[in-house]
Write a protein that holds these residues in place. Structure first.
Motif, PDB file in Angstrom:
ATOM      1  N   HIS A   1       0.850  -1.209   0.000  1.00  0.00           N
ATOM      2  CA  HIS A   1       0.000   0.000   0.000  1.00  0.00           C
ATOM      3  C   HIS A   1       0.879   1.251   0.000  1.00  0.00           C
ATOM      4  O   HIS A   1       1.872   1.268   0.729  1.00  0.00           O
ATOM      5  CB  HIS A   1      -0.890   0.032   1.250  1.00  0.00           C
TER       6      HIS A   1
ATOM      7  N   CYS B   1      -0.452  -5.918   0.405  1.00  0.00           N
ATOM      8  CA  CYS B   1      -1.849  -5.798  -0.043  1.00  0.00           C
ATOM      9  C   CYS B   1      -2.390  -7.167  -0.434  1.00  0.00           C
ATOM     10  O   CYS B   1      -2.041  -7.718  -1.484  1.00  0.00           O
ATOM     11  CB  CYS B   1      -1.961  -4.850  -1.239  1.00  0.00           C
ATOM     12  N   HIS B   2      -3.264  -7.709   0.421  1.00  0.00           N
ATOM     13  CA  HIS B   2      -3.807  -9.057   0.163  1.00  0.00           C
ATOM     14  C   HIS B   2      -4.944  -9.033  -0.850  1.00  0.00           C
ATOM     15  O   HIS B   2      -5.406 -10.085  -1.263  1.00  0.00           O
ATOM     16  CB  HIS B   2      -4.267  -9.682   1.477  1.00  0.00           C
ATOM     17  N   ASP B   3      -5.390  -7.830  -1.221  1.00  0.00           N
ATOM     18  CA  ASP B   3      -6.436  -7.749  -2.243  1.00  0.00           C
ATOM     19  C   ASP B   3      -5.872  -8.001  -3.634  1.00  0.00           C
ATOM     20  O   ASP B   3      -6.636  -8.241  -4.562  1.00  0.00           O
ATOM     21  CB  ASP B   3      -7.114  -6.370  -2.193  1.00  0.00           C
TER      22      ASP B   3
ATOM     23  N   ASN C   1      -1.311   1.221  -3.801  1.00  0.00           N
ATOM     24  CA  ASN C   1      -1.094   0.580  -5.101  1.00  0.00           C
ATOM     25  C   ASN C   1      -2.228   0.974  -6.051  1.00  0.00           C
ATOM     26  O   ASN C   1      -3.087   1.777  -5.696  1.00  0.00           O
ATOM     27  CB  ASN C   1      -0.991  -0.935  -4.925  1.00  0.00           C
TER      28      ASN C   1
ATOM     29  N   ASP D   1      -5.893  -0.731   2.902  1.00  0.00           N
ATOM     30  CA  ASP D   1      -6.999  -1.675   3.110  1.00  0.00           C
ATOM     31  C   ASP D   1      -7.846  -1.286   4.319  1.00  0.00           C
ATOM     32  O   ASP D   1      -8.790  -1.985   4.684  1.00  0.00           O
ATOM     33  CB  ASP D   1      -6.487  -3.113   3.248  1.00  0.00           C
TER      34      ASP D   1
ATOM     35  N   HIS E   1      -5.936   0.275  -4.430  1.00  0.00           N
ATOM     36  CA  HIS E   1      -6.405   1.206  -3.386  1.00  0.00           C
ATOM     37  C   HIS E   1      -5.219   1.736  -2.575  1.00  0.00           C
ATOM     38  O   HIS E   1      -4.145   1.124  -2.562  1.00  0.00           O
ATOM     39  CB  HIS E   1      -7.476   0.565  -2.476  1.00  0.00           C
TER      40      HIS E   1
HETATM   41 ZN    ZN Z   1      -4.772  -3.805   0.035  1.00  0.00          ZN
END
Ligand code: ZN
Ligand code: ZN
Length: 482
Positions: A194, A216-218, A196, A202, A199
């Protein structure tokens, strides 16, 4: 001469005890140590498969550096005989601080002590081969091995140009074969942290020490490499290294659904470090992740009641620990590598109260943890071995608080079938205490399995008995041989 003296002493003690029984209204008799031992049931008959305790098998800055896995290997036989059924090992991957790393500054998850980078081949704990040998040894002793999983942040990459951080060259977000990730697996760049292109954040808190390398796990790529692919971190730890379970570090830093996703993929025991004394916060995290959690609420209540307030009443209040809400989802503890990191701060339960705190978690519900430094302390070891035996055998059945006030706390485990259960009695006053309680044992002799009272007591036909606890101590009563 010594034998004769002992004999006279024991005859005298016997005489005194008969006189005492004759004129005393409460039916108790004093044993010497060996009589007490002989009057106890062999608790091993109540052992059950799958019941045990977890050992946190490290402390902060373990030594010898490079030799920790071998050190633990030499302890496995003793821990197994004590009743440990899981060990929690440090994060195995290579960290930025190389041989000094405790694993919480992860750079290369796939280098577990076999690649030359960050100034060393071995990690602080040893080589990949030594880790594999330790895990094999534990499995041979029917002990599961839990890996510390640090996926909130990374450390040890190189800086790179980042259009989302114009002018800020201090973010070390580049990880590849030449930059801190010699394995070449899960290479990363700024877009995996983050902010990125997906977004800026998070919305979860960041570890302040690693704010610019908050993973960033998204990002699908991050999910795939951490648990999704067949050669992901999770699959490598499970299938090649043979880890059985996971302790998730710093879970306040990311959505609990990622813990659920990891566990859905590879299964096994799971516990999260949600560093929070609020039982409701812990419950919410357990609900969202499906994982068990360390019971920080229980830890803080024990510290508060025993160390700070010298007042046990909070132990009797509802829902102020995770184990009171979800006993099967609570991993209890009295110390860990963080709480004992700095002996000059009081974030810990003092040595004076440590055994009372262990007696609490080892007689109640919840899954208890032993901390390495406590168990491997000669003044605690025999006491803890005995408490683990009690936990693994007669600490079963419903929990019922029989009495709680400022300086006394009495709790009953109901037992089950032929298993007699127990009654646990804490006294934090400076005098011996006695209290009449109603047990489940009708017209039976009972003794203290914690060895802090030498008296054999007898319950009446309604189960009533006047139990006792020494000053600043505890007793754990259960059936004697009749
Ligand atoms: Zn994230
Ligand atoms: Zn304290």
């Amino acid at each position: 001469m010594r034998n004769l003296t002992n004999k006279i002493t024991s005859i005298l003690l016997g005489f005194i005890s008969i006189v005492y029984m004759g004129c005393s209204s409460d039916d108790s008799s004093e044993n010497n140590g060996s009589d007490l031992e002989a009057s106890k049931l062999d608790l091993n008959q109540f052992r059950q498969d799958g019941v045990g305790v977890m050992m946190q098998a490290f402390y902060w800055d373990v030594e010898p550096i490079g030799g920790w896995y071998d050190e633990i290997n030499s302890k496995i036989a003793d821990w197994s005989s004590t009743g440990v059924n899981r060990i929690w090992l440090p994060a195995p991957g290579k960290g930025q601080s190389g041989r000094l790393s405790m694993g919480y500054d992860p750079a290369d998850y796939f280098d577990v002590g076999q690649l030359d980078q960050h100034g060393t081949i071995e990690t602080r704990f040893g080589s990949k081969a030594e880790l594999e040998s330790l895990i094999q040894k534990a499995h041979d002793s029917k002990i599961e091995v839990v890996a510390d999983i640090v996926i909130s942040h990374n450390s040890g990459g190189a800086t790179e140009a980042n259009p989302l951080r114009p002018g800020d060259t201090q973010a070390y977000t580049l990880f590849d074969e030449q930059n801190g990730n010699a394995s070449g697996k899960f290479n990363r760049n700024y877009n995996h942290f983050h902010p990125n292109d997906f977004h800026p954040t998070d919305g979860y808190e960041e570890n302040p020490f690693f704010a610019k390398t908050d993973l960033c796990h998204d990002q699908k790529y991050v999910q795939d490499w951490l648990w999704g692919r067949d050669d992901s971190v999770a699959e490598f730890y499970k299938n090649e290294l043979k880890f059985d379970g996971w302790r998730f570090d710093y879970v306040k830093s990311f959505d609990p659904k990622w813990v659920k996703a990891w566990n859905d993929k590879v299964g096994g025991f799971s516990v999260g470090e949600n560093f929070d004394g609020n039982a409701q916060t812990l419950k919410d995290w357990v609900d969202a992740s499906g994982s068990t959690a360390f019971d920080f609420a229980c830890f803080y209540k024990l510290d508060e009641t025993l160390d700070r307030n010298n007042n046990l009443t909070a132990l009797g209040e509802n829902d102020n620990m995770l184990r009171k809400i979800y006993p099967d989802k609570a991993v209890t503890f009295t110390a860990n590598h963080d709480t004992e990191k700095d002996p000059n701060t009081d974030n810990n339960i003092s040595f004076r109260n440590k055994m009372i705190a262990y007696a609490y978690i080892l007689t109640h519900d919840g899954y208890p943890t032993l901390f390495y430094n406590d168990y491997e302390n000669d003044s605690f070891k025999d006491i803890l071995k005995n408490l683990v035996l009690i936990h693994n055998t007669i600490a079963i059945g419903d929990v019922e608080i029989l009495k709680v006030d400022v300086d006394e706390y009495i709790m009953k485990r109901a037992g089950s079938g032929a298993n007699p259960g127990l009654i646990f009695y804490i006294n934090i006053s400076n005098q011996e205490k006695k209290t009449s309680v109603t047990s489940n044992w009708l017209g039976k002799k009972v003794v203290d399995y914690a060895n802090n009272s030498k008296n054999t007591l007898t319950t009446d036909s309604a189960g009533k008995v006047t139990l006792e606890a020494p000053p600043r101590g505890f007793t754990i009563w259960s059936l004697a041989k009749q």
